[in-house]
Design a protein around this motif. Structure first.
Motif, PDB file in Angstrom:
ATOM      1  N   VAL A  85       0.894  -1.275  -0.035  1.00  0.00           N
ATOM      2  CA  VAL A  85       0.130   0.052  -0.046  1.00  0.00           C
ATOM      3  C   VAL A  85       0.834   1.275  -0.211  1.00  0.00           C
ATOM      4  CG1 VAL A  85      -0.088  -0.054   2.609  1.00  0.00           C
ATOM      5  CG2 VAL A  85      -1.832   1.160   1.262  1.00  0.00           C
ATOM      6  N   GLN A  86       0.442   2.161  -1.013  1.00  0.00           N
ATOM      7  CA  GLN A  86       1.346   3.462  -0.873  1.00  0.00           C
ATOM      8  C   GLN A  86       1.050   4.231   0.312  1.00  0.00           C
ATOM      9  OE1 GLN A  86       0.406   5.861  -4.109  1.00  0.00           O
ATOM     10  NE2 GLN A  86       1.768   7.417  -3.241  1.00  0.00           N
ATOM     11  N   LEU A  87       2.067   4.803   0.692  1.00  0.00           N
ATOM     12  CA  LEU A  87       2.000   5.666   1.927  1.00  0.00           C
ATOM     13  C   LEU A  87       2.400   6.717   1.859  1.00  0.00           C
ATOM     14  CD1 LEU A  87       3.924   3.312   4.785  1.00  0.00           C
ATOM     15  CD2 LEU A  87       1.609   3.698   4.411  1.00  0.00           C
ATOM     16  N   TYR A  88       3.011   7.098   0.796  1.00  0.00           N
ATOM     17  CA  TYR A  88       3.387   8.719   0.876  1.00  0.00           C
ATOM     18  C   TYR A  88       3.777   8.813  -0.846  1.00  0.00           C
ATOM     19  CZ  TYR A  88       6.103  13.033   1.021  1.00  0.00           C
ATOM     20  OH  TYR A  88       6.784  14.325   0.760  1.00  0.00           O
ATOM     21  N   GLY A  89       3.601   9.746  -1.533  1.00  0.00           N
ATOM     22  CA  GLY A  89       3.865  10.115  -2.766  1.00  0.00           C
ATOM     23  C   GLY A  89       2.830  10.738  -3.619  1.00  0.00           C
ATOM     24  N   LYS A  90       3.143  11.496  -4.431  1.00  0.00           N
ATOM     25  CA  LYS A  90       2.341  12.169  -5.212  1.00  0.00           C
ATOM     26  C   LYS A  90       1.301  11.316  -6.250  1.00  0.00           C
ATOM     27  CE  LYS A  90       4.729  16.325  -5.806  1.00  0.00           C
ATOM     28  NZ  LYS A  90       5.261  17.360  -6.738  1.00  0.00           N
ATOM     29  N   VAL A  91       0.092  11.474  -6.213  1.00  0.00           N
ATOM     30  CA  VAL A  91      -0.751  10.628  -6.990  1.00  0.00           C
ATOM     31  C   VAL A  91      -0.831  11.184  -8.380  1.00  0.00           C
ATOM     32  CG1 VAL A  91      -3.176  10.202  -7.309  1.00  0.00           C
ATOM     33  CG2 VAL A  91      -2.250  10.507  -5.155  1.00  0.00           C
ATOM     34  N   SER A  92      -0.013  10.552  -9.066  1.00  0.00           N
ATOM     35  CA  SER A  92       0.262  10.884 -10.607  1.00  0.00           C
ATOM     36  C   SER A  92       0.632   9.488 -11.262  1.00  0.00           C
ATOM     37  CB  SER A  92       1.153  11.705 -11.094  1.00  0.00           C
ATOM     38  OG  SER A  92       1.246  11.896 -12.242  1.00  0.00           O
ATOM     39  N   SER A  93      -0.130   9.337 -12.211  1.00  0.00           N
ATOM     40  CA  SER A  93       0.355   8.059 -12.849  1.00  0.00           C
ATOM     41  C   SER A  93       1.272   8.073 -14.082  1.00  0.00           C
ATOM     42  CB  SER A  93      -0.877   7.255 -13.587  1.00  0.00           C
ATOM     43  OG  SER A  93      -1.058   8.341 -14.650  1.00  0.00           O
ATOM     44  N   ASP A  94       1.648   9.418 -14.238  1.00  0.00           N
ATOM     45  CA  ASP A  94       2.543   9.702 -15.458  1.00  0.00           C
ATOM     46  C   ASP A  94       3.969  10.089 -15.002  1.00  0.00           C
ATOM     47  OD1 ASP A  94       0.500  12.285 -16.298  1.00  0.00           O
ATOM     48  OD2 ASP A  94       1.804  12.052 -14.696  1.00  0.00           O
ATOM     49  N   ALA A  95       4.241  10.614 -13.852  1.00  0.00           N
ATOM     50  CA  ALA A  95       5.346  10.955 -13.525  1.00  0.00           C
ATOM     51  C   ALA A  95       6.074  10.088 -12.724  1.00  0.00           C
ATOM     52  CB  ALA A  95       5.152  12.335 -12.555  1.00  0.00           C
ATOM     53  N   ARG A  96       7.643  10.097 -12.884  1.00  0.00           N
ATOM     54  CA  ARG A  96       8.331   9.228 -12.155  1.00  0.00           C
ATOM     55  C   ARG A  96       8.735   9.689 -10.897  1.00  0.00           C
ATOM     56  NH1 ARG A  96       9.119   4.580 -14.168  1.00  0.00           N
ATOM     57  NH2 ARG A  96       9.209   4.006 -16.422  1.00  0.00           N
ATOM     58  N   ILE A  97       7.871   9.620  -9.956  1.00  0.00           N
ATOM     59  CA  ILE A  97       8.017  10.232  -8.781  1.00  0.00           C
ATOM     60  C   ILE A  97       8.528   9.453  -7.626  1.00  0.00           C
ATOM     61  CG2 ILE A  97       6.914  12.456  -9.349  1.00  0.00           C
ATOM     62  CD1 ILE A  97       4.624  11.469  -8.062  1.00  0.00           C
ATOM     63  N   PRO A  98       9.204   9.641  -6.753  1.00  0.00           N
ATOM     64  CA  PRO A  98       9.237   8.626  -5.639  1.00  0.00           C
ATOM     65  C   PRO A  98       7.832   8.568  -4.791  1.00  0.00           C
ATOM     66  CG  PRO A  98      10.972  10.437  -5.426  1.00  0.00           C
ATOM     67  CD  PRO A  98       9.734  10.873  -6.279  1.00  0.00           C
ATOM     68  N   ARG A  99       7.749   7.073  -4.683  1.00  0.00           N
ATOM     69  CA  ARG A  99       6.819   6.920  -3.604  1.00  0.00           C
ATOM     70  C   ARG A  99       7.068   5.733  -2.767  1.00  0.00           C
ATOM     71  NH1 ARG A  99       4.366   6.103  -9.072  1.00  0.00           N
ATOM     72  NH2 ARG A  99       3.008   8.035  -9.399  1.00  0.00           N
ATOM     73  N   LEU A 100       6.544   6.012  -1.590  1.00  0.00           N
ATOM     74  CA  LEU A 100       6.901   5.005  -0.549  1.00  0.00           C
ATOM     75  C   LEU A 100       5.896   3.955  -0.149  1.00  0.00           C
ATOM     76  CD1 LEU A 100       8.925   4.489   1.708  1.00  0.00           C
ATOM     77  CD2 LEU A 100       7.568   5.861   3.318  1.00  0.00           C
ATOM     78  N   TRP A 101       6.069   2.911  -0.240  1.00  0.00           N
ATOM     79  CA  TRP A 101       5.227   1.778  -0.044  1.00  0.00           C
ATOM     80  C   TRP A 101       5.321   0.941   1.144  1.00  0.00           C
ATOM     81  CZ3 TRP A 101       1.528   0.830  -4.134  1.00  0.00           C
ATOM     82  CH2 TRP A 101       1.514   1.492  -5.220  1.00  0.00           C
ATOM     83  N   LEU A 102       4.359   0.679   1.942  1.00  0.00           N
ATOM     84  CA  LEU A 102       4.302  -0.432   2.910  1.00  0.00           C
ATOM     85  C   LEU A 102       4.141  -1.829   2.311  1.00  0.00           C
ATOM     86  CD1 LEU A 102       4.832  -1.342   5.903  1.00  0.00           C
ATOM     87  CD2 LEU A 102       2.525  -0.731   6.276  1.00  0.00           C
ATOM     88  N   VAL A 103       5.058  -2.614   2.599  1.00  0.00           N
ATOM     89  CA  VAL A 103       4.656  -4.101   1.928  1.00  0.00           C
ATOM     90  C   VAL A 103       4.562  -5.078   2.796  1.00  0.00           C
ATOM     91  CG1 VAL A 103       5.625  -5.778   0.334  1.00  0.00           C
ATOM     92  CG2 VAL A 103       5.983  -3.361   0.000  1.00  0.00           C
ATOM     93  N   ALA A 104       3.663  -5.918   2.996  1.00  0.00           N
ATOM     94  CA  ALA A 104       3.439  -7.073   4.007  1.00  0.00           C
ATOM     95  C   ALA A 104       3.384  -8.100   3.287  1.00  0.00           C
ATOM     96  CB  ALA A 104       2.393  -6.646   5.066  1.00  0.00           C
ATOM     97  N   ASP A 105       4.256  -9.220   3.553  1.00  0.00           N
ATOM     98  CA  ASP A 105       3.884 -10.616   2.924  1.00  0.00           C
ATOM     99  C   ASP A 105       4.001 -11.905   3.733  1.00  0.00           C
ATOM    100  OD1 ASP A 105       6.496 -11.848   2.174  1.00  0.00           O
ATOM    101  OD2 ASP A 105       6.954  -9.623   1.705  1.00  0.00           O
ATOM    102  N   GLY A 106       3.688 -12.809   3.510  1.00  0.00           N
ATOM    103  CA  GLY A 106       3.964 -14.078   4.315  1.00  0.00           C
ATOM    104  C   GLY A 106       4.015 -15.066   3.235  1.00  0.00           C
ATOM    105  N   GLY A 107       4.624 -16.212   3.736  1.00  0.00           N
ATOM    106  CA  GLY A 107       4.594 -17.463   2.838  1.00  0.00           C
ATOM    107  C   GLY A 107       5.402 -18.699   3.463  1.00  0.00           C
ATOM    108  N   TYR A 108       6.172 -19.281   2.521  1.00  0.00           N
ATOM    109  CA  TYR A 108       6.841 -20.522   3.374  1.00  0.00           C
ATOM    110  C   TYR A 108       8.175 -20.369   2.447  1.00  0.00           C
ATOM    111  CZ  TYR A 108       7.215 -24.944   5.307  1.00  0.00           C
ATOM    112  OH  TYR A 108       7.627 -26.019   6.017  1.00  0.00           O
TER     113      TYR A 108
END
Lengths: 574, 319
Positions: free
Chosen positions: B251-274
């Motif tokens: 889920v994106q935590l921080y960053g401009k909402v734009s689909s066309d600019a290569r701008i930095p975005r910060l995501w929080l990632v959670a995953d689980g597995g084996y």
């Protein structure tokens, strides 16, 4: 969102909650009571691991390889020891005390087969260590165990409760193998105010009622009791607290038993029955028990139950307080005759008592020998009718070979004295187990050592020679003959040097190992070399919380041909 | 020891808190949101589906949204008569004197599930904390609990995108270890894992995607014990093949909402597995140059496989 975060964290935490076995957190506990930390058996070495309530059995499958096997024993080891043949181990445990739950472990006796070479149907086979039997006890055992040298019985005493019966003995019928049902019987011996101090077992003896019995001999402070372990109701008690035949008695300190049988005897001369002598503390009198085929009759001072014969007591006066007694065959008129020998160090004599006639003869020894050992079977040239004894003394710088018999007016055949550099207080016999190579018997050798001397002697009974072995600065050396009787190992606790003394040529080999040595054991391997089992020597190193071992070829030890094993107690936990 | 593990996890969670706090709840453009501003100069017709994603990405940037909130310019509603819309085509005619000029400010490309732009196609680097539950007795000499916490560093790039689905390539490195005592002897184990994986992603929402990642790689172990009877450190170093199968969400935590600019975005990632690794024999040996006794036999502590379920929390910076 808060609930979700909480559940997420809880889930992750739950994943990290799996704990390992608590055994990994149990440091090695140094053994301070109940016996040594390690014991050597014929085919294995046993190491006490009290922290995990187990024994770690070390065996060697061949070469310089070692394998370990952990055998569980009861919680709280109070005592352990091997049997005379070094084939089995007996471990007494107190269990969980006090017991609060049904699952709390009871006191127990665990019998362990130490493995090694065993004669099975005439063939020597190697066995892995295993648990033979486990006996649960109702009360915590005392730290003492009495073992039958023939391996049929063990006796446990219990105590420590608010009320205890010190005369209650728990007789354990030991199994021949793991398939037998273990049995344990309680027996309260007849008591006149005392309690057991020592217990021993006789070989099978033929009594006047025609029954062959093994007898359990119980010494108390004031009595000697003979009990048939196969029929606990059969009991003969000699009361030493009262005068016998008008002679005041004392506490028993030694009981000597002889079957009184000899193949040369003519059965037509009448049956001969066992005879028993009792050495008393600070008394020059020796009670002699004999058995006669007559209706049981209560003799003063003797109580009998379950026997149909007469027990008589004769008192032999030997003239001084004896330090050792035993029965020996001597020769009279070219025929064997049984005598009770009583060593009298205060008079530097030995008294020879004729139990039939209650007649005493004296032999001057010339020195205050206080211990005698029958070595008849160990010498190459054995007299036809009489015994040979080895005499030693804790204050005598000599040993004496005493050949009984009679020559002319002398009541012995010969007395040969040899000077030796130390007074002897320990005679270590050389015995052989099933792994011994054929034709290499060194039973005629005895290892003699003193208390503080920095030397020991190898005594050759055939050659009548004593070879000194100097152990520089190692007066506290441990001298351990190999079970196959081919060599002895000498080590000093926490020293890196050990030595092997080969009996074939008395060649000592000094070996400097790389870690301090706690003990050395010589065990058989299930591998044969030229048709005979090979052996390895295992030098144990106990460092802090860990146990290591250096493995050498026992027959040709060489520090350039060793293997070192560390962390032995880390095995067997998973 | 459980406290220590809890501490790791709480700490890792705490690392996420500033990012969470920084992330402002923002309205996300939807079908009901104001019409996307497009190039006022050209009035190009943009179809929300199909190939329009690429076209939008190529469009010049317009007005921007800060954290998803429209700027003043974009809040100005166009005259009703100048907007024509249909189910599939939106035609926008820019008012003559409203909003920034084309030379001053270009209209942003708002992401939609059909028009994700750089929300979907980007390069990222990430780091996080991975906790594995290794219920293997081989780990017991080296850890008092079954948790193995590792620092994870990854880098990835989107290779292919189609509507809400995209495929990325991931290179991942994780390192972590445990230490304990085994019957009084100090022990340590370190595990280094490097894996490559395809990451199959599905955008549920422009700022939220789920993914699945089968990874394969290698694991390097270094286990040691300070063995008392030898008075030496005994080591085992070994490589083993490693597999991971995990799924999670970002889920994106921080960053401009734009689909066309290569701008930095910060995501929080959670995953689980084996995770699986190959079996490694724990034959602990002294170094050749040590003072261990000659011909020391390796101490056999059994074998080890780092096999078990795992969780990871990570921060990912995309651009």
């Amino acid at each position: 969102m808060r609930h979700g975060t909480f559940l997420f964290c809880a889930g992750v935490l739950a994943l990290g909650c799996g704990d390992r076995s608590s055994a990994w957190d149990a440091d090695y506990e140094s053994v301070s009571a109940g016996g040594p930390p390690t014991q050597g058996l014929s085919g294995s070495v046993a190491v006490r691991d009290d922290a995990l309530d187990r024994l770690v059995m070390i065996t060697s499958p061949g070469g310089r390889d070692l394998t370990t096997k952990a055998l569980p024993v009861g919680k709280g080891i109070v005592y352990w020891q091997t049997d005379a043949k070094r084939e089995r181990l007996f471990v007494l445990s107190e269990g969980v005390q006090p017991r609060r739950e049904r699952d709390d472990e009871k006191p127990s006796l665990t019998v362990i087969d130490g493995g090694g070479w065993r004669e099975v149907d005439g063939r020597a086979e190697f066995h892995e260590p295993s648990i033979l039997a486990r006996y649960e006890l109702d009360d915590p055992p005392n730290p003492v165990l009495y073992l039958d040298p023939e391996g049929e019985y063990a006796v446990v005493t219990v105590g420590g409760g608010v009320v205890e019966n010190p005369n209650e003995l728990l007789l354990v019928n030991l199994p021949e193998d793991g398939d037998d049902e273990p049995t344990i019987e309680a027996k309260t011996i007849r008591s006149f105010g005392s309690s057991p101090q020592a217990i021993s077992f006789t070989k099978r003896l033929r009594f006047p009622d025609g029954i062959g019995r093994r007898m359990m001999i119980v010494q108390t402070e004031q009595e000697v009791a003979l009990i048939d372990p196969e029929n606990l109701d059969t009991e003969i008690t000699v009361r030493l607290s009262e005068p016998l035949n008008g002679v005041n008695m004392s506490s028993p300190v030694e009981v000597a038993v002889h079957d009184n049988q000899r193949s040369q005897f003519d059965p037509d001369d009448g049956e001969r029955f066992p005879i028993i002598a009792i050495r008393l503390r600070n008394r020059s009198t020796v009670p002699l028990l004999s058995f006669e085929a007559a209706p049981s009759e209560a003799e003063a001072g003797v109580e009998t139950t379950g026997v149909d014969f007469l027990v008589t007591v004769n008192i032999a006066e030997v003239g001084s307080v004896p330090s050792d007694i035993d029965f020996f065959w001597t020769e009279v008129d070219a025929a064997p005759a049984l005598r009770l020998a009583a060593l009298l160090p205060n008079r530097s004599e030995v008294a020879l008592v004729n139990p039939d006639a209650n007649y005493t003869d004296y032999v001057a020894l010339g020195a205050a020998y206080d211990h005698m050992t029958r070595v008849t079977d160990d010498v190459a040239v054995q007299p036809l009718n009489s015994d040979v004894a080895l005499l030693t003394g804790q204050s005598v710088y000599s040993v004496a070979f005493w050949e009984l018999g009679s020559t002319g007016t002398r009541s012995y055949r010969s007395l040969e004295t040899h000077s030796i550099g130390i007074p002897i207080n320990q005679i270590i016999p050389i015995t052989q187990d099933a792994s011994a190579p054929d034709g290499e018997d060194y039973g005629h050798l005895k290892l003699l050592r003193g208390v503080t001397a920095s030397e020991f002697y190898v005594l050759d009974l055939n050659q009548r020679q004593s070879a000194p072995m100097l152990t520089t600065g190692t007066s506290g050396a441990n001298i351990t003959p190999a079970p196959d009787g081919q060599r002895a190992w000498v080590s000093v606790a926490n020293e890196e040097e050990i030595a092997s003394v080969r009996f074939s040529d008395l060649h000592p080999t000094t070996l400097v190992l790389e870690r301090p040595v706690a003990a050395v054991y010589d065990i058989a391997q299930p591998e044969t070399t030229h048709g005979s089992p090979s052996r390895v020597a295992i030098a144990l190193h106990i460092e802090g919380a860990s146990l290591g071992a250096t493995v050498l070829d026992a027959r040709a030890p060489d520090t350039a041909d060793t293997r070192f094993y560390g962390g032995i107690l880390l095995g067997g936990i998973r | 020891m459980i406290r220590r593990e809890a501490g790791y996890l709480v700490a890792s969670m705490a690392l996420m808190v500033p990012w969470v706090a920084a992330a402002q709840p923002a309205p996300v453009p939807s079908e009901a949101a104001p019409a996307k501003p497009s190039s006022p100069a050209t009035g190009v017709a943009i179809e929300p589906g199909g190939d329009s994603v690429d076209q939008a990405a190529d469009a010049p940037p317009g007005a921007t949204w800060e954290d998803g909130a429209p700027t003043e310019a974009t809040k100005a509603e166009p005259p009703a008569e100048s907007v024509a819309a249909s189910a599939s085509v939106v035609v926008v005619t820019a008012p003559a004197n409203v909003g920034p000029s084309a030379t001053e400010e270009e209209a942003p490309t708002m992401p939609t599930l059909e028009h994700l732009g750089t929300y979907q196609k980007h390069t990222w680097v990430g780091t996080g904390v991975r906790t594995s539950y290794v219920n293997d007795p081989g780990l017991d000499p080296f850890a008092e609990t079954d948790a193995l916490v590792r620092l994870d560093v990854g880098v990835g790039r989107t290779l292919f995108g189609y509507r809400q689905v995209s495929l990325a390539a991931v290179l991942d490195y994780a390192v972590g270890g445990r230490s304990a005592t085994a019957r009084g002897d100090a022990t340590t184990i370190m595990a280094h894992q490097i894996t490559v994986a395809p990451e199959l992603r599905f955008h549920v929402w422009p700022r939220l995607f789920v993914f699945a990642r089968p990874a394969v790689g290698a694991e390097y172990f270094r286990a040691s014990i300070e063995e008392s009877s030898m008075n030496e450190e005994l080591l085992q170093r070994a490589w083993a093949v490693a597999y991971d199968l995990s799924a999670g969400a970002a889920v994106q935590l921080y960053g401009k909402v734009s689909s066309d600019a290569r701008i930095p975005r910060l995501w929080l990632v959670a995953d689980g597995g084996y995770g699986w690794t190959g079996r490694v024999d724990l034959e602990m040996e002294a170094n050749d140059d040590s003072d261990a006794p000659a011909r020391s036999v390796p101490l056999d502590l059994g074998d080890l496989t780092l096999r078990g379920p795992q969780f990871q929390i990570a921060a990912r910076l995309s651009f």
